[in-house]
Scaffold this motif. Sequence first.
Motif, PDB file in Angstrom:
ATOM      1  N   ASN A   1       0.713  -0.980  -0.200  1.00 56.42           N
ATOM      2  CA  ASN A   1      -0.260   0.052  -0.025  1.00 56.42           C
ATOM      3  C   ASN A   1       1.225   0.723  -0.085  1.00 56.42           C
ATOM      4  O   ASN A   1       1.201   1.950   1.340  1.00 56.42           O
ATOM      5  CB  ASN A   1      -1.166   0.140   1.156  1.00 56.42           C
ATOM      6  N   LEU A   2       1.083   1.905  -1.113  1.00 54.29           N
ATOM      7  CA  LEU A   2       2.298   3.178  -0.927  1.00 54.29           C
ATOM      8  C   LEU A   2       1.136   3.982  -2.050  1.00 54.29           C
ATOM      9  O   LEU A   2       0.140   3.540  -2.497  1.00 54.29           O
ATOM     10  CB  LEU A   2       3.452   2.475  -2.284  1.00 54.29           C
ATOM     11  N   PRO A   3       1.345   5.276  -1.380  1.00 53.39           N
ATOM     12  CA  PRO A   3       1.182   6.263  -2.056  1.00 53.39           C
ATOM     13  C   PRO A   3       0.635   6.467  -3.163  1.00 53.39           C
ATOM     14  O   PRO A   3       1.877   6.333  -3.850  1.00 53.39           O
ATOM     15  CB  PRO A   3       1.467   8.040  -1.014  1.00 53.39           C
ATOM     16  N   GLN A   4      -0.487   7.548  -3.651  1.00 59.66           N
ATOM     17  CA  GLN A   4      -0.136   7.358  -5.094  1.00 59.66           C
ATOM     18  C   GLN A   4      -0.464   8.420  -5.259  1.00 59.66           C
ATOM     19  O   GLN A   4      -0.609   9.639  -4.460  1.00 59.66           O
ATOM     20  CB  GLN A   4      -1.395   7.517  -5.256  1.00 59.66           C
ATOM     21  N   ARG A   5       1.287   9.190  -6.301  1.00 60.20           N
ATOM     22  CA  ARG A   5       1.340  10.804  -6.636  1.00 60.20           C
ATOM     23  C   ARG A   5       0.531  11.400  -7.177  1.00 60.20           C
ATOM     24  O   ARG A   5       1.064  10.793  -8.455  1.00 60.20           O
ATOM     25  CB  ARG A   5       3.089  10.632  -6.742  1.00 60.20           C
ATOM     26  N   ALA A   6       0.067  11.772  -7.250  1.00 69.80           N
ATOM     27  CA  ALA A   6      -0.915  12.729  -8.304  1.00 69.80           C
ATOM     28  C   ALA A   6      -0.581  13.882  -8.507  1.00 69.80           C
ATOM     29  O   ALA A   6       0.182  15.037  -7.224  1.00 69.80           O
ATOM     30  CB  ALA A   6      -2.497  13.106  -7.135  1.00 69.80           C
ATOM     31  N   ALA A   7      -0.101  14.658  -9.459  1.00 67.43           N
ATOM     32  CA  ALA A   7       0.567  15.479 -10.594  1.00 67.43           C
ATOM     33  C   ALA A   7       0.189  16.655  -9.907  1.00 67.43           C
ATOM     34  O   ALA A   7      -1.250  17.170  -9.130  1.00 67.43           O
ATOM     35  CB  ALA A   7       0.366  15.820 -11.557  1.00 67.43           C
ATOM     36  N   VAL A   8       0.803  17.551  -9.739  1.00 68.86           N
ATOM     37  CA  VAL A   8       0.187  18.874  -9.096  1.00 68.86           C
ATOM     38  C   VAL A   8       0.375  19.954  -9.843  1.00 68.86           C
ATOM     39  O   VAL A   8       1.314  20.288 -10.404  1.00 68.86           O
ATOM     40  CB  VAL A   8       0.508  19.762  -7.556  1.00 68.86           C
ATOM     41  N   LYS A   9      -0.993  20.745  -9.667  1.00 64.20           N
ATOM     42  CA  LYS A   9      -0.678  21.989 -11.274  1.00 64.20           C
ATOM     43  C   LYS A   9      -0.798  22.890 -10.493  1.00 64.20           C
ATOM     44  O   LYS A   9      -0.916  23.762 -10.039  1.00 64.20           O
ATOM     45  CB  LYS A   9      -2.453  22.291 -12.185  1.00 64.20           C
ATOM     46  N   MET A  10       0.681  24.170 -11.413  1.00 64.56           N
ATOM     47  CA  MET A  10       0.710  25.442 -10.726  1.00 64.56           C
ATOM     48  C   MET A  10       1.072  26.397 -12.004  1.00 64.56           C
ATOM     49  O   MET A  10       1.610  25.742 -12.896  1.00 64.56           O
ATOM     50  CB  MET A  10       2.433  25.527 -10.467  1.00 64.56           C
ATOM     51  N   ARG A  11       0.022  27.417 -11.718  1.00 60.40           N
ATOM     52  CA  ARG A  11       0.464  28.632 -13.000  1.00 60.40           C
ATOM     53  C   ARG A  11       0.898  29.525 -12.718  1.00 60.40           C
ATOM     54  O   ARG A  11       1.441  29.629 -11.829  1.00 60.40           O
ATOM     55  CB  ARG A  11      -1.092  29.379 -12.757  1.00 60.40           C
ATOM     56  N   THR A  12       2.191  29.914 -13.724  1.00 58.87           N
ATOM     57  CA  THR A  12       2.671  30.967 -13.735  1.00 58.87           C
ATOM     58  C   THR A  12       2.418  32.050 -14.018  1.00 58.87           C
ATOM     59  O   THR A  12       2.780  32.534 -12.321  1.00 58.87           O
ATOM     60  CB  THR A  12       3.308  30.977 -15.145  1.00 58.87           C
TER      61      THR A  12
ATOM     62  N   GLU B   1       1.907  27.139 -18.029  1.00 58.20           N
ATOM     63  CA  GLU B   1       1.119  26.298 -17.148  1.00 58.20           C
ATOM     64  C   GLU B   1       2.574  25.155 -16.361  1.00 58.20           C
ATOM     65  O   GLU B   1       2.443  24.218 -17.703  1.00 58.20           O
ATOM     66  CB  GLU B   1      -0.448  25.618 -16.704  1.00 58.20           C
ATOM     67  N   PHE B   2       2.168  24.238 -15.251  1.00 56.32           N
ATOM     68  CA  PHE B   2       3.148  23.266 -15.212  1.00 56.32           C
ATOM     69  C   PHE B   2       2.686  22.083 -14.433  1.00 56.32           C
ATOM     70  O   PHE B   2       1.614  22.894 -13.290  1.00 56.32           O
ATOM     71  CB  PHE B   2       4.332  23.652 -14.347  1.00 56.32           C
TER      72      PHE B   2
END
Length: 808
Positions: free
Chosen positions: A406-417, A450-451
């Motif tokens: 049971n490992l953590p799921q790494r969800a992508a995080v959005k960042m706007r310039t 956007e990243f």
Amino acid sequence: MQFSENWLRTMVDPSMTSDELAHLLTMSGLEVEEVEPVAPPFNNVVVAEIREINKHPDADRLNVCQVDVGTGALLNIVCGAPNVRVGMKVPCAMAGAVLPPGADGKPFEIKVGKLRGVESQGMLCSARELKLSEDHGGLMDLPVDAPVGQNFRDYYELNDLKFTIKLTPNKADCLSVLGVAREVSALTGTALHVPEVQAMPVSLDEKLPVKISAPDLCGRFSGRVIRGVNARAATPEWMKQRIERSGQRSVSVLVDISNYVMLELGRPTHVFDLDKIHGGLDVRWGKAGESLKLLNGNTVAVDEWVGVIADEREIESLAGIMGGDSTAVSLDTQNIYLEAAFWWPQAIQGRARRYNFSTDAAHRFERGVDFATTVEHIERISALIVEICGGSAQVKLGPVDDHIVNLPQRAAVKMRTARAVKVIGVPLTDAQIADIFARLGLTFTQQAGEFLVTPPSYRFDIEIEEDLIEEVARVYGFENIPALPPVAASAMRIAPENQRSLFTLRRQIADQDYQEVLNYSFVEEAWEADFAGNAQAVRLLNPIASQMSVMRSSLIASLVANTRYNLNRKLNRVRIFEIGAVYLPDAGVQDGPLSVAGYHQPKRLAALAYGPVAEEQWGQATRNVDFFDVKADLEVLFAPKVLRFVKHEHVALHPGRSARIECEAQVIGFIGELHPRLQQKYDLPLAPVVFEVEVAALQSVAVPLYQEISKFQAVTRDLALVVKQEISVQDLLDVFAAQAEASEACKIMQAVVLFDEYRGKGLESDEKSLAFRFSLQDTQSTLQDDKVDAAMAAFVDAASAKFAAKLR
């Protein structure tokens, strides 16, 4: 987090001084609290070898040693250390050396001199004499390969510095030298050299059976059986130095290797004595009634809230916190089981504090440890064990047994310039942000403005856009952000005239010769019962001390404690006050910006006066403060409001010398002498006078209104009334005030005061005489006797009708 600068520079070595490095770390959010040398300054100390030892001719406990210091000639040195021996390598302070200060605080200079008639040309040193440790059992025994004649500071790397950094809870990835090195590499662009980890050759087929019964406790569990280790091997000096300069002590070689890798890579691991494990291991939640003796000697009870590692017979370890004593390695250990796991942070948080201790393992696991590198870290420890504890011919390694459930799921995080530019206040470009993310080792995809960033497995602090903006700001440099005034409309708000500030109240009561005190809102449970009659106090779940277990519902107890503190220090006059909140259960209170559902938290002002009413002086006789002195202080605070004092009994006050305080028909507090029972219990020679009132009533004042000042002379009349003794002065004052409001003839009354009370001859035993002075004045005309007489007669009639009062 403490570490050696030399150790850090083996992973990343930027071209900057130690001070510049400390400043860089601090400005990036890793606050450097202290930078200190690993050893005090000393000079002219070299590595030496003892070639010959002879007994001192005139002292049984001294030896005369011939010492090689690499100059080509042997030095004659007298030594009294019990562990001196031929062939021993030791630090030697030669003539002219200056050693660290001794007990007198002065540097110790080595000179050629005679000891009991034998010339000594230097001094062989212990670790304590060089201020490297408190060990004074004998000379400092150096490894046999130490080069004779080399400067000891260079050989022992004593020109090193210890960095102590203060980490915020979100920076768990920096709880290792590798983590700090990653930061320095990202901030400076210097290449990062990660310690090499290679898979070790397997020479055993053996695996220890492991079952993970609690996936919400343990997401990954890796282990390896290792046989044939030499637990009596010496920890290498380089490893011991790095451990000690990180604030830990060397214990034994197996423990030291485990601790070293934790400090190096950030993962706590545990070494079990394989021969003491019964069957396989089960990673599960504890059960009520189970207990475990820990490595620190404490025996703790566990339950369903605490994770454990158990074998077929008993619990062997508190998961992610501390190992058990029953499977601890010793100097006789030959076979071990090496464990590295990923424990869910929420499954570790608060568990160590429950048992009133903290461990390095719990400190890291409750913040989050890299879940992707358990196998690599086991390989790193395995390599060190093989290297130090016997070699590959003796030490046999089993395969790494890796359980992933049971490992953590790494969800992508959005960042706007655009959002980052707005928050940081700097016109950053997409290219600059992409460079920062790359230097931080963050995996990302990019579109215009956007990243999408996927946090690495060792970062548990990147969840929302603001977390990424913080990373950009840190690496860009907080000091590079221009300091600009805020661009926003601002308006001066006028303070309401009908409200007094807390600052004003503090100043006004200080003008009455009271001094402010500040006390904890946490108090003893007994205080609540004694001073507030409160048997259902608001109890703390985790008090900072046993005597601070409940929240106060009154300020009086703390003031009494302050008084005792001052009396114990020979101060016999105390006048103190406090403004603070009290905490009362109230189901009607809802959650709000400044409120917590179920609890009313009003502010109150309390004061206490003890001892002489004034400082000792020649112009005034000394007397102790009484009820009426403090009552007068209180009336000054509330002026021009008029207070009513109604006889009232309070659990903490003298039954006959206490009153409740009313203002504008509302009960706002109490005043009185401390109860004799409490005076005796709290060891007070005199009874202090106290009051406690609602701050809201004090803050509220009437807006001043214009009233015409009469140009006509005032008239005073005295009125002596005989009443029953149970009739209070306040009762009569209330009657006079009511009559002045109701009767047109009595509106000329401006003030009335009591100036005399008489009991005795000429009166019945149940009677008393009260004399009042009335001030009468009309704003429109000069008062005539008939108008004054009519008013006074009306006052007498009102008192007679209500209380059967008679003119005396």
